[in-house]
Design an enzyme around this catalytic site. Structure first.
Site, PDB file in Angstrom:
ATOM      1  CG  PHE A 143     -14.947   7.245  62.187  1.00 55.67           C
ATOM      2  CD1 PHE A 143     -15.295   6.206  63.036  1.00 55.67           C
ATOM      3  CD2 PHE A 143     -15.748   8.382  62.174  1.00 55.67           C
ATOM      4  CE1 PHE A 143     -16.407   6.296  63.863  1.00 55.67           C
ATOM      5  CE2 PHE A 143     -16.866   8.476  63.003  1.00 55.67           C
ATOM      6  CZ  PHE A 143     -17.193   7.432  63.846  1.00 55.67           C
ATOM      7  CG  ASP A 240     -16.840  11.311  55.677  1.00 59.56           C
ATOM      8  OD1 ASP A 240     -17.093  12.476  56.060  1.00 59.56           O
ATOM      9  OD2 ASP A 240     -17.069  10.301  56.380  1.00 59.56           O
ATOM     10  CE  LYS A 269     -17.898  14.646  63.806  1.00 58.85           C
ATOM     11  NZ  LYS A 269     -17.182  13.560  63.167  1.00 58.85           N
TER      12      LYS A 269
HETATM   13  C1  LIG Z   1     -17.937  12.256  62.809  1.00 55.42           C
HETATM   14  C2  LIG Z   1     -17.745  11.655  61.498  1.00 55.42           C
HETATM   15  C3  LIG Z   1     -18.747  10.883  60.892  1.00 55.42           C
HETATM   16  C4  LIG Z   1     -20.038  10.528  61.573  1.00 55.42           C
HETATM   17  O1  LIG Z   1     -20.806  11.634  61.927  1.00 55.42           O
HETATM   18  P1  LIG Z   1     -21.964  11.469  63.015  1.00 55.42           P
HETATM   19  O2  LIG Z   1     -22.628  12.822  63.026  1.00 55.42           O
HETATM   20  O3  LIG Z   1     -21.310  11.138  64.311  1.00 55.42           O
HETATM   21  O4  LIG Z   1     -22.856  10.395  62.535  1.00 55.42           O
HETATM   22  C5  LIG Z   1     -18.515  10.400  59.615  1.00 55.42           C
HETATM   23  N1  LIG Z   1     -17.361  10.656  58.974  1.00 55.42           N
HETATM   24  C6  LIG Z   1     -16.375  11.389  59.525  1.00 55.42           C
HETATM   25  C7  LIG Z   1     -15.131  11.653  58.745  1.00 55.42           C
HETATM   26  C8  LIG Z   1     -16.516  11.897  60.808  1.00 55.42           C
HETATM   27  O5  LIG Z   1     -15.531  12.587  61.370  1.00 55.42           O
END
Ligand SMILES: *Cc1c(COP(=O)(O)O)cnc(C)c1O
Length: 415
Positions: A143, A240, A269
């Protein structure tokens, strides 16, 4: 039970809002620390922290203070000018993270897009890949956000259905599953990545622990092997850590559990301290120098308000002892859930205050989350069978003990 006031507000959402989420039937209007309140004044313990965006707790007083002061001083300038707050922010983030260079964005998906652009330019201009041939290897179950490029390499059909055509240049390898059969050598995942690497590969992009995928936690040693594989083949390793980073797993970054260093790091985040969307891509000068004026940007990225809040959010990781607390309280919560000895719990995984509790298929994780909500504990399922517990990292033992009485009651009712 959902009150009439809440029902009315939910009704407005149904009328006026795009129904692109399926929230629990609960209408909130206040938050403080680890607690949230609904519009009727009922109090809840937040054990999902806005998908880990609220690691510092809701409306942290010191973050609110710098936010308010900065809002009254200088909020938005665009990057047409230099600002004091931005310069100081990227210096701080660089010193804390050890990455020499930073590109500031707002949301997580934007920072992932930034990483993709950086990897491709590096591929063409440093590695010498032929024009438009660059490939990025991603993992099954990933994700990384919701842009059309990013959902194009998702393995979740519902993220893709009806949104094509998608970008080329992404190939999918197996992710490491802690419960797989390949002992400690992670051969299934590592071999599948190895098989996909070719002269056009510019990067491997993965989460060190897959959050939305179900807190899927790879075996110890996998990341190290992946690091070596990337180094041997002149491929960038980009992690990520939008959800796993900034103390969530009991280390500043999840990759530190394996003593490796990626070539690029994506943060978001919790970087915004639970107040603002703030994200960043961090890398070396060599990678980042391929961006020149005009090649990338964002009107709001790195704005003074965001920069000030993010600087304080980084400081508070240490001042509030979030790394240690995540490690200790995470281990405690994991133990306490394991001690319940519920026959329908198949697996408890994760690191620090980031736990996925996998249950048998015949029990709905969403129904358990609904029942927990009625008891004043907010958790959120991922997929149908995983309950995610990811409270703010300031949570105390007493608060966990209180939550455990509720978790025990609900799980007992379901068994
Ligand atoms: C939440 C998340 C995203 C996307 O972040 P947004 O601020 O919602 O665009 C990308 N990668 C990971 C691992 C995430 O948990």
């Amino acid at each position: 039970m959902t009150s009439n006031l809440q029902k009315k507000l939910i009704e407005k959402d149904l009328i006026y809002g795009s129904q692109n989420y399926s929230p629990l039937p609960l209408v909130l209007n206040k938050g403080s620390g680890v607690y949230l309140w609904d519009v009727d004044g009922n109090k809840y313990l937040d054990m999902m922290s806005a998908y880990s965006a609220v690691s510092h707790g809701h409306s942290h007083p010191e973050l609110v203070k710098v936010l308010t002061e900065q809002a009254q001083t200088l909020a938005i300038t665009s990057r047409a000018f230099y600002t004091e707050t931005f310069s100081n922010y990227i210096e701080k983030l660089s010193k804390i993270s050890g990455f020499p260079n930073i590109l500031a964005m707002n949301t997580g998906a934007e920072a992932v897009e930034t990483a993709i652009k950086a990897a491709r330019r590096w591929g063409y201009f440093s590695k010498g890949i032929k024009e438009n041939q660059a490939e990025i290897i991603v993992a099954d179950g990933n994700f990384h956000g919701r842009t059309t490029t990013i959902v194009g390499f998702s393995s979740e059909p519902e993220y893709q259905r009806g949104f094509g055509p998608f970008s080329k240049g992404f190939v999918t390898a197996d992710y490491c599953q802690s419960n797989c059969e390949c002992n400690n050598i992670c051969e299934k995942s590592i071999n599948s990545i190895k098989n996909l690497i070719n002269e056009n590969t510019c990067a491997v992009l993965v989460e060190p622990i897959q959050g939305e995928g179900g807190i899927v936690t790879p075996k110890t040693g996998w990341l190290k092997q992946l690091r070596d594989l990337c180094t041997e083949n002149n491929v960038l390793l980009i992690l990520d850590e939008i959800q796993s980073g900034l103390a969530r797993t009991g280390k500043l970054f999840a990759y530190q559990h394996e003593n490796i260093e990626p070539d690029g790091l994506i943060l978001g985040k919790a970087l915004g301290g639970g107040l603002l969307p703030v994200s960043a891509f961090l890398s070396s000068k060599e990678v980042m120098n391929h961006f020149n004026p005009g090649s990338h940007g964002s009107t709001f990225g790195g704005n003074p308000l965001a920069a000030k809040v993010a600087t304080k959010a980084l400081e508070l990781i240490y001042e509030d002892n979030l790394i240690e607390n995540s490690k200790e309280m995470g281990a405690y919560l994991k133990d306490e859930i394991a001690k319940l000895n519920m026959p329908f719990i198949k697996d408890i995984r994760g690191k620090g205050l980031w736990l996925g509790v996998e249950i048998e298929k015949n029990i709905s994780a969403k129904k358990i989350c609904l029942a927990l909500m009625e008891e004043g504990v907010l958790a959120k399922e991922t997929h149908e069978t995983v309950i995610r517990f990811a409270p703010p990292l300031i949570i105390t033992k007493n608060e966990i003990d209180w939550a455990m009485t509720k978790i025990k009651k609900v799980l007992t009712d379901f068994s």
